[in-house]
Write an enzyme that holds these catalytic residues in place. Structure first.
Site, short mmCIF file in Angstrom:
data_model
loop_
_atom_site.label_atom_id
_atom_site.label_comp_id
_atom_site.label_asym_id
_atom_site.label_seq_id
_atom_site.Cartn_x
_atom_site.Cartn_y
_atom_site.Cartn_z
N HIS A 1 -3.67 3.85 -10.11
CA HIS A 1 -2.36 4.45 -10.40
C HIS A 1 -1.72 4.86 -9.14
O HIS A 1 -2.20 4.79 -7.86
CB HIS A 1 -2.33 5.89 -11.27
CG HIS A 1 -3.02 6.69 -10.45
ND1 HIS A 1 -4.53 6.89 -10.05
CD2 HIS A 1 -2.20 7.72 -9.65
CE1 HIS A 1 -4.56 8.03 -9.35
NE2 HIS A 1 -3.45 8.60 -9.08
N HIS B 1 1.07 4.25 -3.01
CA HIS B 1 -0.14 3.55 -2.80
C HIS B 1 -0.79 3.55 -4.30
O HIS B 1 -0.73 4.47 -4.82
CB HIS B 1 -0.76 3.89 -1.68
CG HIS B 1 -1.31 5.16 -1.77
ND1 HIS B 1 -0.56 6.21 -1.32
CD2 HIS B 1 -2.54 5.68 -1.98
CE1 HIS B 1 -1.43 7.37 -1.64
NE2 HIS B 1 -2.58 6.90 -2.11
#
Length: 178
Positions: free
Chosen positions: A121, A37
């Site tokens: 990220h 995620h």
């Protein structure tokens, strides 16, 4: 007391492509692809009442356009003491605006401001005692990172168990984008 955070889910096909970067790095604890995620706002361990307030206030999000996401490279956090390997997401206006709005919303219900700079990220591995040389060798053997692009049509409120990170994560609520 739940540990909560908001994020953008990674589609299964993108997660499968990211999972090809697993392995070959001593001291790495690889994240399972189903737990990939992009964290938008870490909320931490909060009480049930605050969790209910967060659940409610996130529903007031005015962000209604889907967010285009491009993962464009591998990188690491930690400098001379690397602690994380991740796939970097391009910090577009869409991602930055979504994160900034969530920051405003959760501060409105009383959570303190996030102290860390937002760097979108996908964490691939957490590192323990990994040498900078091993990390450099890992990056050198991975060759060219092929860009991965997808459209996020919702953001979610995740919960996790109290651990050192890496899941399993549970979607507690989903908020549509578009």
């Amino acid at each position: 007391m739940p540990r909560l955070f908001t994020g953008i889910e990674i589609p299964a096909e993108v997660g499968l492509q990211l999972s090809t970067y697993r392995g070959g790095l001593p001291g790495a604890r690889w994240i399972d692809p189903q737990n990939y995620h992009i964290t938008l706002r870490f909320l931490g361990d909060i009480d049930e009442r605050m969790a209910e307030d967060v659940l409610s206030v996130l529903g007031e999000s005015r962000r209604r356009d889907p967010v285009n996401v491009t993962l464009d490279s591998l990188d690491t956090f930690g400098g001379s003491k690397p602690r994380t390997v991740f796939a970097r997401a391009v910090a577009t206006n869409g991602i930055n605006d979504l994160q900034a709005e969530q920051e405003r919303l959760v501060r409105r219900v009383g959570l303190p401001p996030e102290k860390r700079k937002f760097t979108p990220h996908v964490t691939l591995a957490r590192l323990r005692d990994a040498s900078p040389i091993d990390v450099a060798d890992y990056f050198a053997t991975r060759g060219h990172f092929r860009k991965l692009i997808f459209t996020a049509r919702r953001f979610v409120l995740f919960s996790s168990r109290d651990s050192v990170g890496g899941g399993p994560y549970v979607v507690e609520a989903a908020y549509p984008l578009g």
